[in-house]
Design a protein around this motif. Structure first.
Motif, PDB file in Angstrom:
ATOM      1  N   THR A  35      33.928 -16.333  41.381  1.00 27.48           N
ATOM      2  CA  THR A  35      32.500 -16.287  41.704  1.00 27.48           C
ATOM      3  C   THR A  35      32.299 -16.016  43.195  1.00 27.48           C
ATOM      4  O   THR A  35      31.479 -15.169  43.591  1.00 27.48           O
ATOM      5  CB  THR A  35      31.818 -17.618  41.311  1.00 27.48           C
ATOM      6  OG1 THR A  35      32.010 -17.848  39.912  1.00 27.48           O
ATOM      7  CG2 THR A  35      30.331 -17.576  41.613  1.00 27.48           C
ATOM      8  N   LYS A  36      33.068 -16.705  44.016  1.00 23.50           N
ATOM      9  CA  LYS A  36      32.970 -16.504  45.470  1.00 23.50           C
ATOM     10  C   LYS A  36      33.418 -15.106  45.868  1.00 23.50           C
ATOM     11  O   LYS A  36      32.858 -14.498  46.800  1.00 23.50           O
ATOM     12  CB  LYS A  36      33.796 -17.568  46.192  1.00 23.50           C
ATOM     13  CG  LYS A  36      33.199 -18.966  46.071  1.00 23.50           C
ATOM     14  CD  LYS A  36      34.119 -20.026  46.644  1.00 23.50           C
ATOM     15  CE  LYS A  36      33.494 -21.417  46.490  1.00 23.50           C
ATOM     16  NZ  LYS A  36      34.427 -22.497  46.879  1.00 23.50           N
ATOM     17  N   MET A  73      30.535 -12.778  45.005  1.00 20.49           N
ATOM     18  CA  MET A  73      29.462 -12.981  45.982  1.00 20.49           C
ATOM     19  C   MET A  73      29.773 -12.262  47.298  1.00 20.49           C
ATOM     20  O   MET A  73      28.908 -11.585  47.873  1.00 20.49           O
ATOM     21  CB  MET A  73      29.275 -14.479  46.242  1.00 20.49           C
ATOM     22  CG  MET A  73      28.704 -15.253  45.065  1.00 20.49           C
ATOM     23  SD  MET A  73      28.820 -17.067  45.294  1.00 20.49           S
ATOM     24  CE  MET A  73      27.699 -17.295  46.681  1.00 20.49           C
ATOM     25  N   ASP A  81      23.811 -13.808  44.984  1.00 19.46           N
ATOM     26  CA  ASP A  81      23.873 -15.259  45.015  1.00 19.46           C
ATOM     27  C   ASP A  81      24.835 -15.782  43.947  1.00 19.46           C
ATOM     28  O   ASP A  81      25.334 -15.017  43.109  1.00 19.46           O
ATOM     29  CB  ASP A  81      22.483 -15.882  44.843  1.00 19.46           C
ATOM     30  CG  ASP A  81      21.800 -15.499  43.539  1.00 19.46           C
ATOM     31  OD1 ASP A  81      22.503 -15.241  42.540  1.00 19.46           O
ATOM     32  OD2 ASP A  81      20.556 -15.436  43.510  1.00 19.46           O
ATOM     33  N   GLU A  82      25.083 -17.086  43.986  1.00 15.75           N
ATOM     34  CA  GLU A  82      26.076 -17.684  43.100  1.00 15.75           C
ATOM     35  C   GLU A  82      25.717 -17.526  41.624  1.00 15.75           C
ATOM     36  O   GLU A  82      26.579 -17.213  40.796  1.00 15.75           O
ATOM     37  CB  GLU A  82      26.251 -19.162  43.439  1.00 15.75           C
ATOM     38  CG  GLU A  82      27.367 -19.842  42.653  1.00 15.75           C
ATOM     39  CD  GLU A  82      27.636 -21.259  43.114  1.00 15.75           C
ATOM     40  OE1 GLU A  82      28.494 -21.924  42.500  1.00 15.75           O
ATOM     41  OE2 GLU A  82      26.996 -21.711  44.088  1.00 15.75           O
ATOM     42  N   ALA A  83      24.451 -17.713  41.291  1.00 15.69           N
ATOM     43  CA  ALA A  83      24.034 -17.612  39.895  1.00 15.69           C
ATOM     44  C   ALA A  83      24.237 -16.200  39.357  1.00 15.69           C
ATOM     45  O   ALA A  83      24.704 -16.010  38.221  1.00 15.69           O
ATOM     46  CB  ALA A  83      22.567 -18.028  39.759  1.00 15.69           C
ATOM     47  N   ALA A 138      26.359 -13.930  40.533  1.00 14.56           N
ATOM     48  CA  ALA A 138      27.799 -13.677  40.453  1.00 14.56           C
ATOM     49  C   ALA A 138      28.388 -14.316  39.203  1.00 14.56           C
ATOM     50  O   ALA A 138      29.203 -13.698  38.497  1.00 14.56           O
ATOM     51  CB  ALA A 138      28.500 -14.219  41.693  1.00 14.56           C
ATOM     52  N   ALA A 139      27.970 -15.548  38.912  1.00 15.17           N
ATOM     53  CA  ALA A 139      28.479 -16.245  37.728  1.00 15.17           C
ATOM     54  C   ALA A 139      28.088 -15.514  36.448  1.00 15.17           C
ATOM     55  O   ALA A 139      28.894 -15.407  35.509  1.00 15.17           O
ATOM     56  CB  ALA A 139      27.950 -17.676  37.707  1.00 15.17           C
ATOM     57  N   ASP A 191      35.558 -20.468  39.773  1.00 18.78           N
ATOM     58  CA  ASP A 191      34.896 -20.718  41.056  1.00 18.78           C
ATOM     59  C   ASP A 191      35.389 -19.740  42.117  1.00 18.78           C
ATOM     60  O   ASP A 191      34.595 -19.188  42.892  1.00 18.78           O
ATOM     61  CB  ASP A 191      35.162 -22.162  41.494  1.00 18.78           C
ATOM     62  CG  ASP A 191      34.471 -22.499  42.808  1.00 18.78           C
ATOM     63  OD1 ASP A 191      33.238 -22.426  42.866  1.00 18.78           O
ATOM     64  OD2 ASP A 191      35.183 -22.810  43.791  1.00 18.78           O
TER      65      ASP A 191
END
Length: 270
Positions: free
Chosen positions: A235-236, A239, A245-247, A249-250, A232
């Motif tokens: 991911t941030k 980003m 966006d989060e998706a 980045a993940a 997590d």
């Protein structure tokens, strides 16, 4: 040698104190530790620079110690791979008595002057490496013997001790001497001395890894993604760095396994 770590506590009748009194006095003593570390900053700087230079040339960092000091070295070394993404054998913590001594004290292990060099030799240590002895008292035979042998083999040496003018410091090319003074509980160097040593080890490896390029800005861009919290966080970071966006980045992290690699991949393929 001025062995202040073994001096009588500044407090007496501990067994008659209230819980509040005990906690307040321990906390007061703990506040003095950071001051001791600040006085040693010039020594810490010299050791950090020496370690960085050796590591840039392909060397490794070895900690040697016994008891609490040995455990602190093992902890710091074990935290480098997940934090900075470095190989597990780039920073190595060796404790007198072997890994079993991490959990259970091994009698008289610290008194063997020959064993530290045997333990170091198992890693095929060379003159590219650095050996840092950790010893609150500055008198631990295991550490003295290890540093002496390392010097004889032209290996850079350092130490973190909590008394001035100690035999361990005398063997180190780059000594760090923290004069943490008497413990709240007389002679219990797992307290202030251990705290001071932990602070210095944090400073050494963090500074060295920053100098080696393992940090970008103020972020751990090479950290291992070994749990959901770190995924997590990573991911941030992705980003924020590249504005996706989060998706996205993940997905980038899933493909590339680290923040640095994810960002580089994105920049190369956008």
């Amino acid at each position: 040698m001025q062995n202040t770590t073994e001096k009588e506590s500044n407090y007496n009748n501990l067994d008659k104190m209230s819980v509040a009194e005990i906690l307040k006095d321990i906390n007061y003593e703990d506040k003095t530790v950071a001051i001791s570390v600040s006085k040693a900053l010039p020594q810490i700087e010299k050791l950090a620079i020496a370690i960085t230079e050796r590591m840039k040339a392909g060397g490794r960092l070895f900690y040697i110690g016994a008891g609490t000091s040995g455990r602190l070295g093992v902890v710091d070394a074990s935290e480098c791979p997940p934090t900075f993404g470095v190989p597990f054998d780039m920073v190595v913590g060796i404790i007198a008595g072997g890994d079993g001594a991490i959990r259970k004290a091994v009698e008289f292990a610290e008194d063997d002057t020959e064993q530290a060099w045997k333990d170091l030799s198992a890693y095929n240590i060379t003159d590219k490496d650095v050996v840092v002895g950790i010893a609150a008292s500055g008198t631990t035979p295991y550490v003295i013997g290890g540093l002496k042998a390392a010097n004889q083999n032209k290996i850079t040496t350092g130490c973190v001790v909590c008394n001035s003018g100690s035999p361990v410091a005398a063997e180190a090319n780059y000594p760090v001497e923290l004069v943490t003074g008497p413990e709240f509980l007389t002679g219990s160097t797992r307290m202030k001395a251990g705290t001071g040593q932990k602070l210095v080890l944090n400073m050494l490896t963090t500074t060295v890894m920053i100098q080696l390029g393992k940090v970008k800005g103020n972020k751990m861009v090479d950290m291992q993604l070994s749990n959901y919290k770190l995924v997590d966080r990573a991911t941030k970071m992705v980003m924020a760095e590249i504005g996706v966006d989060e998706a996205t980045a993940a997905e980038l992290l899933k493909k590339n396994d680290s923040v640095r690699k994810a960002v580089d991949y994105y920049n190369q393929n956008k």
